[in-house]
Design an enzyme around this catalytic site. Sequence first.
Site, PDB file in Angstrom:
ATOM      1  N   ASP A 318       0.808  -1.206   0.000  1.00  0.00           N
ATOM      2  CA  ASP A 318       0.000   0.000   0.000  1.00  0.00           C
ATOM      3  C   ASP A 318       0.849   1.268   0.000  1.00  0.00           C
ATOM      4  O   ASP A 318       0.359   2.339  -0.344  1.00  0.00           O
ATOM      5  CB  ASP A 318      -1.051   0.009   1.113  1.00  0.00           C
ATOM      6  CG  ASP A 318      -0.484  -0.159   2.501  1.00  0.00           C
ATOM      7  OD1 ASP A 318       0.738  -0.255   2.622  1.00  0.00           O
ATOM      8  OD2 ASP A 318      -1.275  -0.213   3.456  1.00  0.00           O
ATOM      9  N   HIS A 322      -0.011   3.878  -2.685  1.00  0.00           N
ATOM     10  CA  HIS A 322      -0.202   5.250  -2.237  1.00  0.00           C
ATOM     11  C   HIS A 322       0.642   6.216  -3.076  1.00  0.00           C
ATOM     12  O   HIS A 322       0.135   7.229  -3.579  1.00  0.00           O
ATOM     13  CB  HIS A 322       0.182   5.352  -0.763  1.00  0.00           C
ATOM     14  CG  HIS A 322      -0.224   6.649  -0.123  1.00  0.00           C
ATOM     15  ND1 HIS A 322      -1.305   6.766   0.723  1.00  0.00           N
ATOM     16  CD2 HIS A 322       0.309   7.882  -0.200  1.00  0.00           C
ATOM     17  CE1 HIS A 322      -1.411   8.014   1.136  1.00  0.00           C
ATOM     18  NE2 HIS A 322      -0.429   8.714   0.590  1.00  0.00           N
ATOM     19  N   GLU A 323       1.924   5.914  -3.227  1.00  0.00           N
ATOM     20  CA  GLU A 323       2.815   6.822  -3.956  1.00  0.00           C
ATOM     21  C   GLU A 323       2.525   6.824  -5.456  1.00  0.00           C
ATOM     22  O   GLU A 323       2.621   7.854  -6.117  1.00  0.00           O
ATOM     23  CB  GLU A 323       4.275   6.463  -3.679  1.00  0.00           C
ATOM     24  CG  GLU A 323       4.664   6.499  -2.209  1.00  0.00           C
ATOM     25  CD  GLU A 323       4.271   7.799  -1.512  1.00  0.00           C
ATOM     26  OE1 GLU A 323       4.133   8.838  -2.195  1.00  0.00           O
ATOM     27  OE2 GLU A 323       4.072   7.765  -0.293  1.00  0.00           O
ATOM     28  N   GLU A 348      -5.087  12.649  -0.028  1.00  0.00           N
ATOM     29  CA  GLU A 348      -4.563  11.570   0.803  1.00  0.00           C
ATOM     30  C   GLU A 348      -5.567  10.423   0.948  1.00  0.00           C
ATOM     31  O   GLU A 348      -5.187   9.246   0.972  1.00  0.00           O
ATOM     32  CB  GLU A 348      -4.190  12.116   2.183  1.00  0.00           C
ATOM     33  CG  GLU A 348      -2.901  12.902   2.205  1.00  0.00           C
ATOM     34  CD  GLU A 348      -1.699  12.040   1.859  1.00  0.00           C
ATOM     35  OE1 GLU A 348      -1.628  10.884   2.319  1.00  0.00           O
ATOM     36  OE2 GLU A 348      -0.844  12.508   1.105  1.00  0.00           O
ATOM     37  N   GLU A 359      -4.324  -3.914  -2.285  1.00  0.00           N
ATOM     38  CA  GLU A 359      -4.162  -5.057  -1.378  1.00  0.00           C
ATOM     39  C   GLU A 359      -5.242  -6.116  -1.631  1.00  0.00           C
ATOM     40  O   GLU A 359      -4.964  -7.314  -1.690  1.00  0.00           O
ATOM     41  CB  GLU A 359      -4.243  -4.595   0.081  1.00  0.00           C
ATOM     42  CG  GLU A 359      -2.978  -3.971   0.625  1.00  0.00           C
ATOM     43  CD  GLU A 359      -3.025  -3.850   2.140  1.00  0.00           C
ATOM     44  OE1 GLU A 359      -4.097  -4.107   2.725  1.00  0.00           O
ATOM     45  OE2 GLU A 359      -1.993  -3.494   2.726  1.00  0.00           O
ATOM     46  N   GLU A 372       0.161  -1.122   8.803  1.00  0.00           N
ATOM     47  CA  GLU A 372       0.423  -2.277   9.664  1.00  0.00           C
ATOM     48  C   GLU A 372       1.798  -2.847   9.315  1.00  0.00           C
ATOM     49  O   GLU A 372       2.240  -2.745   8.184  1.00  0.00           O
ATOM     50  CB  GLU A 372      -0.673  -3.344   9.522  1.00  0.00           C
ATOM     51  CG  GLU A 372      -0.747  -4.046   8.191  1.00  0.00           C
ATOM     52  CD  GLU A 372      -1.497  -3.272   7.141  1.00  0.00           C
ATOM     53  OE1 GLU A 372      -1.660  -3.813   6.028  1.00  0.00           O
ATOM     54  OE2 GLU A 372      -1.904  -2.133   7.382  1.00  0.00           O
ATOM     55  N   THR A 376       5.506   0.406  14.164  1.00  0.00           N
ATOM     56  CA  THR A 376       5.661  -0.561  15.253  1.00  0.00           C
ATOM     57  C   THR A 376       5.012  -0.167  16.574  1.00  0.00           C
ATOM     58  O   THR A 376       4.629  -1.050  17.337  1.00  0.00           O
ATOM     59  CB  THR A 376       7.152  -0.862  15.481  1.00  0.00           C
ATOM     60  OG1 THR A 376       7.849   0.366  15.726  1.00  0.00           O
ATOM     61  CG2 THR A 376       7.753  -1.538  14.260  1.00  0.00           C
ATOM     62  N   HIS A 421      -3.532  14.685   6.200  1.00  0.00           N
ATOM     63  CA  HIS A 421      -3.486  13.275   6.592  1.00  0.00           C
ATOM     64  C   HIS A 421      -4.553  12.930   7.625  1.00  0.00           C
ATOM     65  O   HIS A 421      -5.112  11.836   7.600  1.00  0.00           O
ATOM     66  CB  HIS A 421      -2.104  12.929   7.155  1.00  0.00           C
ATOM     67  CG  HIS A 421      -1.009  12.982   6.144  1.00  0.00           C
ATOM     68  ND1 HIS A 421      -0.174  14.064   6.004  1.00  0.00           N
ATOM     69  CD2 HIS A 421      -0.617  12.091   5.210  1.00  0.00           C
ATOM     70  CE1 HIS A 421       0.689  13.835   5.031  1.00  0.00           C
ATOM     71  NE2 HIS A 421       0.443  12.642   4.535  1.00  0.00           N
TER      72      HIS A 421
END
Length: 620
Positions: A318, A322-323, A348, A359, A372, A376, A421
């Site tokens: 992703d 996204h990019e 965004e 995905e 995900e 972390t 965002h």
Amino acid sequence: MNTYGSFVSELENYSIPTTELTGSFNEWFSLDAKHTFELVKEYTDALGINHQSYQHLFDGHKIDGEFILVHSKNNIVQVVNGQISQFKELNTTASVTDEDAIAASVRHFGIENATINAVENVIAKIPVEGNAQLVFIKKITLSSAFPLKSMVLYIDAQSGAVINEYSKIKHADVQGTGTTYYRNTQPITVDSYNGQYRLKDTGRNIHTLNGTNINGINNGVFTGTSEYTSSSTTFNSVSARPAVEVHWGMGKTYDYYKNIHNRNSFDGNGAIVRNYYNAGAIMGTDSNAGAIDQPDFIVGMVYGSGEAGFMTPVVGLDVAGHEYFSLSNFRSDNGDLTYQGESGALNESFADIFGTAIEFYTNLSPNWTVGEDVFTPSPGYMRSMSAPKSGSAMYGLQQPDTYKGTYWASTTSPVDDGGVHINSGVGNHWFYLLSVGGSGTNDINNQYNVTGISIQKAEKIAYRTLNMLTPNAQYIDAYNASRIAAADLYGANSNELKQVGEAWWAVGIGDRSAAVSENEFNNNISVYPNPTIDKIFTINVGLSEATTFEIYNILGKKIRNSVSLEEGQNTINVSEVQAGIYLLKFNVNGKSFSKKLIIKIIIRLIYLSESRFNAGFYHK
């Protein structure tokens, strides 16, 4: 209509020829001769719908990002939408020279050797506390490789002050990645290179390079890069695994856009896709990824290697999606969604939407969280499309699931470019509900019950919606465009259109009536004659419930307040209203629906006989 001039008008039932509309914009929108319109793009899509984009100009100067979009079929107008500013006076004489504007922009940018594009004199909409103010400005884009930075600056053409700015590099800093870094070996395409193999996919035109030692730019390509190589077609090196993830993910992303949306590369014309991994030195951080599209400077995507205890390598499926979307949107039909405020939040949100759709297309443990594995700290992801409020409070990643609800960020704050965002959570949650469904009560007490239509249908609606947005689009524009898109794809009375409206209602945008079919009203309320030629018409009501109506013009401005109707015939006089197309909005026990009303003017020509002429209308 909001302060950005957003509007939509659905005209498919009124047989208006395209040329009749496009040749009379000034009359339709009550504009004087200083306002002009220039056709800048036209194409016909796979559904046979023709799309025209008209740039709005005043006194010969573009109003930045302001377009009228006309959608027609068989030369008959179906829908008109976009943004329009109605004004009569604006000072378009520049007191500041281009040289002084450039000097001011360089000082503000803070990098003396920046690459500068040509100065453009335009009229811009400057966000001020939720409103938009028109200002004559000099628009300048500045870019730098070290550090990697690209900004659009608005210089007031009278005072020389920098009055607005936004980034031309779209970052993944708070959308992260659903990385494939832990997904073991995946098939990739490589090519033969000096007796070895490298991460280059010639068929898809994708090239993944090592950005550790980037030292400059030459003809739009970073210099100082190196190849990732292997003695065989199998890349087993641990150090190359993040780059392999990028390369694999970009291949899947390319396939998704090609197979689902028939788009050949990010520009639609097979442009080369360049990825630079371990490019934290030029980004200023290893915990980020970004995309930049400045054809005279640099075009490509950069990825950081991560930060211990915070982020693993910023790569993955992703992230690629996204990019790649960011580059694709730079090349969209009507211009890139401005990376600021609500338009930036939409930017965004669509990037997250298509990253997630990729995905599910690839079908390797797809999910509705973003970031995900890469992110972390708890809760182990950066954003949740199903539960936007569940993001990390420590890192400020909680998002609103309702328009202007809890966690909504100020759109005029310099922080996060006006919440691009954070506020994307509203669009993300809309897409999740449209795909999967859900019920509940939102932050403004809207009770909702959405029946999911599947992500496969939702992604088609989202993609078509994107292509009907102007650069300064607000959430209400996405609402309007998505309804048009759903009707185009699945029909005006389809369940898909109903659920689009219900999903927007769930996130606090639009009128729930958009999610209710008009069929249940059509047998009980009629308007005639329509068109009306003497400004008098009849509304026949076959309902015993209390019924009211209001009148709006084509731009969505109310021109007559609520009027109660009796059961049976009601004679309505609109002698004060100019000729044009209007919207009658009815309300029955909290349920609403709309009908169009056309008011025409009869031009009566009087022909005088020669005898009457000579009898007294003329004397020698």
